[in-house]
Enzyme design. Structure first.
Site, PDB file in Angstrom:
ATOM      1  N   GLY A 192       5.120   5.939   4.265  1.00 16.29           N
ATOM      2  CA  GLY A 192       6.441   5.936   3.633  1.00 16.29           C
ATOM      3  C   GLY A 192       6.409   6.562   2.242  1.00 16.29           C
ATOM      4  N   ALA A 221       4.880   1.813   3.375  1.00 18.94           N
ATOM      5  CA  ALA A 221       5.838   0.724   3.553  1.00 18.94           C
ATOM      6  C   ALA A 221       5.104  -0.595   3.339  1.00 18.94           C
ATOM      7  CB  ALA A 221       6.432   0.785   4.947  1.00 18.94           C
ATOM      8  N   GLU A 225       0.442   6.413   9.901  1.00 17.48           N
ATOM      9  CA  GLU A 225       1.160   5.429  10.715  1.00 17.48           C
ATOM     10  C   GLU A 225       0.525   5.187  12.084  1.00 17.48           C
ATOM     11  OE1 GLU A 225       2.586   7.572   8.721  1.00 17.48           O
ATOM     12  OE2 GLU A 225       4.378   6.709   7.814  1.00 17.48           O
ATOM     13  N   GLU A 281       6.730  10.168   2.819  1.00 12.73           N
ATOM     14  CA  GLU A 281       8.104  10.446   3.273  1.00 12.73           C
ATOM     15  C   GLU A 281       9.074  10.422   2.091  1.00 12.73           C
ATOM     16  OE1 GLU A 281       7.874   7.394   6.452  1.00 12.73           O
ATOM     17  OE2 GLU A 281       8.570   9.001   7.754  1.00 12.73           O
TER      18      GLU A 281
END
Ligand code: NAI
Length: 643
Positions: free
Chosen positions: A100, A61, A123, A103
């Site tokens: 991310g 992210a 994370e 993911e």
């Protein structure tokens, strides 16, 4: 263009192009979603390949967006769309798929990767848990046993292991796009992720115990485990809802803010803007002068990073001791399981000993770690200046001495620099880099490059007594002593700092390092006529209490046990100097000590000794045991100052 579309017959190839790490910032997500809708409606397209431009798939992210409320489309929105797509999506991974990015790959229906890729969910390093399905989809794809270390314990999977556990459908050969398109043209049957049976409370409890033990007071790793467990117990939809809620709650914590601060601080410190475009000198062979506490650790650190090392001592017995210490460092790592016995032997084989300095003539870099004595250091460098190649880098590990004095008069002052390691040097991450007025930019760039190769966190410091770290240490020690004299029991000060997150308090630390060296320094100053008042530490040393090594200092120690035990004797010995009846609540003790560090930090900044407040935080976190989840003294006082 943040995402581009190319057509290979019926296969659409989407390329995320957002340098440097293809972070999934809002415009990238919006564009991906728009392209998703366009391709869903396009009858000529049968499958979609998703890849990243540049060195990697997707690094994660956009962390800079974490200080604001999430903007639509969120990553979970995008991922839900892709996952429910009627057309197959294929993630084509190279380099890294992290956070991310992984993911997003998990939302795809297939994943292929080049050999040498790394997949992970880091994370927790930012005080977070995966917030877009990582804690739910990964276990359903590869099983709990394989997924937990990735989700909650920072494990990274290389392509081979990722393929072995079923995270990848295939490892493909380059060029990636062509291979992924070929894969998409003849897709194997889809594997549908399976719900995980609950392995029962014993499994979760042992995982929780393991994770708690490894996580230094952080809350994210356990929250990640809890998110996995919640999804296993309640199903995917509820698991995703709970995961997102936890992610958003953690994102708003002080802990996550502190870890983000350090993430940006570390990134900035590693690549100073002034060195952009300046190439480092090649360094392969490193000489270390002095095989004592620091020299042996420095030699081991360089050797662990693959350098050839020559260790120099002043005579044969000292050399033998130094080499034995280096060997014991490699052997201990093998015993703890970090390396193997064969690796320890291979490392030791790459460390050569030399009596005197003549053996160092061929080194690309020499690090001096002899006694903290100006005359001895000057003599060493006078010889090295003559012996070494004119382009060899000469570095001192001095803690306090002005490097300008150490290198004064040397031939080739432009190749000289301070490289200040911290004890134990093979462990501690901080490297203070101290350029002199004459230091060449290429030599400074080399110091930063060496830090990177050693896995250290570099912080540039100007020249002053103690540089950044020891100067702040001196100030915080003085503050601790001031509290002690005012009647705050030393055990209370230590307990308060441990409560804040330090592994040990300042007086326990003194017991570990030994009280005698600073005592001798004070005695020497008194002998020179300085009027230094008697300190509680002086009283302890005079009474034979030098710390752990003498069985007692501020605390008592049982033989062979480093656990500090309260000492009535110590309290009685220092009683003549300390007021009685003082005492402060732990929060005030912490505020005083952290406040003192930050106050000195501000002076250091004002003097230009440190370039940024965040550098001071890095020094405290990586060199002095400041708890990482608290971000550093400058971060702490900065947050307090804000309403
Ligand atoms: P130490 O006393 O453990 O080791 C010094 C070594 O240098 C001894 O083994 C001695 O035999 C050797 N030596 C002396 N003269 C020599 C010469 N001419 N040629 C070759 N070897 C010679 O000292 P330590 O603690 O390792 O400190 C070394 C330097 O590192 C000092 O400048 C100190 O201030 C600095 N330093 C120390 C730290 C610590 O925590 N001990 C931390 C960071 C820096």
């Amino acid at each position: 263009m943040t995402v581009t579309l190319h057509r290979h017959g019926p296969i659409a190839v989407l390329t995320i192009d957002n340098p440097p790490v293809n972070a999934l910032k809002t415009v990238v997500r919006a564009r991906l979603l728009a392209l998703f809708q366009e391709l869903a409606a396009d009858e000529a397209v049968t499958a979609i390949v998703l890849r990243g431009e540049g060195k990697l798939f997707v690094g994660g992210a956009d962390i800079a967006e974490f200080d604001r409320p999430p903007e639509a489309p969120t990553l979970p929105d995008l991922i839900a769309a892709i996952e429910s797509s009627a057309k197959p999506w294929i993630a084509a991974i190279h380099g890294q798929a992290l956070g991310g990015g992984l993911e997003l790959a998990l939302a795809c229906h297939y994943r292929v990767a080049l050999a040498g890729a790394t997949l992970g969910l880091p994370e927790v390093n930012l005080g977070l848990i995966p917030g877009a399905g990582g804690t739910q989809r990964l276990p359903r794809l590869i099983g709990l046993e394989a997924a937990l270390p990735v989700i909650a314990e920072r494990a990274m999977l290389g392509s081979a292991s990722a393929a072995a556990v079923g995270l990848l459908d295939q490892i493909v050969e380059g060029p990636l796009t062509e291979s992924a398109v070929a894969f998409a043209t003849a897709l194997p049957p889809r594997r549908s992720p399976s719900p995980q049976p609950d392995p029962g409370p014993a499994f979760w409890e042992s995982a929780a115990a393991r994770i708690t033990k490894a996580s230094k007071g952080e809350s994210a790793p356990l929250a990640a485990l809890q998110a996995v467990r919640h999804g296993v117990a309640n199903g995917l939809a509820e698991g995703l809802r709970h995961e997102r809620q936890t992610f958003l709650a953690l994102r708003a914590t002080e802990e996550a803010a502190a870890l983000r601060h350090l993430f940006f601080a570390e990134r900035a410190a590693a690549r100073p803007a002034v060195l952009r475009g300046i190439d480092p000198c090649p360094v392969a062979t490193v000489g270390v002068v002095g095989g004592g506490t620091m020299g042996s650790g420095i030699a081991a650190a360089f050797r662990n990073a693959g350098f050839a090392v020559i260790l120099s001592e002043r005579d044969a017995p000292a050399l033998e001791r130094g080499l034995a210490t280096v060997k014991s460092i490699f052997d201990a790592a093998a015993r703890r399981g970090g390396t193997t016995e064969a690796m320890a032997a291979e490392r030791m084989a790459g460390v050569t000993g030399a009596v005197g300095l003549n053996g160092l003539a061929a080194c690309d870099l020499v690090v001096e770690a002899v006694f903290e004595d100006l005359a001895i250091k000057r003599a060493v460098f006078a010889d090295l200046g003559r012996l070494c190649r004119a382009d060899a880098i000469l570095a001192t590990n001095t803690s306090y001495t002005d490097p300008r004095q150490i290198f004064d008069g040397i031939s080739g002052p432009d190749r000289c620099i301070g490289l200040h390691f911290f004890s134990p040097a093979q462990v501690m991450k901080l490297l203070e880099i101290i350029p002199l007025p004459d230091t060449e930019p290429t030599v400074l760039a080399s110091a930063f490059d060496l830090a990177r190769r050693l896995g250290k966190v570099p912080v540039q410091s100007g020249i002053c007594e103690g540089f950044i770290g020891n100067r702040i240490l001196k100030r915080s020690r003085a503050e601790a002593e001031a509290m002690l004299l005012a009647g705050v029991p030393h055990a209370d000060i230590d307990a308060a700092m441990r409560g804040f997150g330090y592994a040990m308090g300042p007086f326990e630390m003194q017991d570990m390092a030994g009280l005698d060296i600073s005592f001798m320094n004070r005695e020497a100053a008194r002998a020179r006529g300085e009027a230094l008042p008697e300190t509680p530490g002086d009283l302890l040393v005079r009474a034979g209490r030098k710390g752990q090594k003498s069985g007692g200092g501020w605390y008592d120690y049982a033989p062979g046990d480093r656990t500090p035990r309260p000492s009535a004797d110590a309290v009685q010995i220092i009683a003549p100097l300390v007021r009685s009846g003082g005492g402060l609540p732990p929060a005030q003790i912490v505020d005083r000590l952290i406040g003192a560090m930050a106050a000195e930090g501000r002076v250091i900044l004002a003097e230009g000794i440190a370039a940024a407040a965040s550098d001071i935080d890095l020094v405290q976190v990586h060199g002095y045991g400041f708890p990482r989840i608290k971000g550093g003294p400058m971060f702490q006082t900065d947050r307090k100052a804000k309403p």
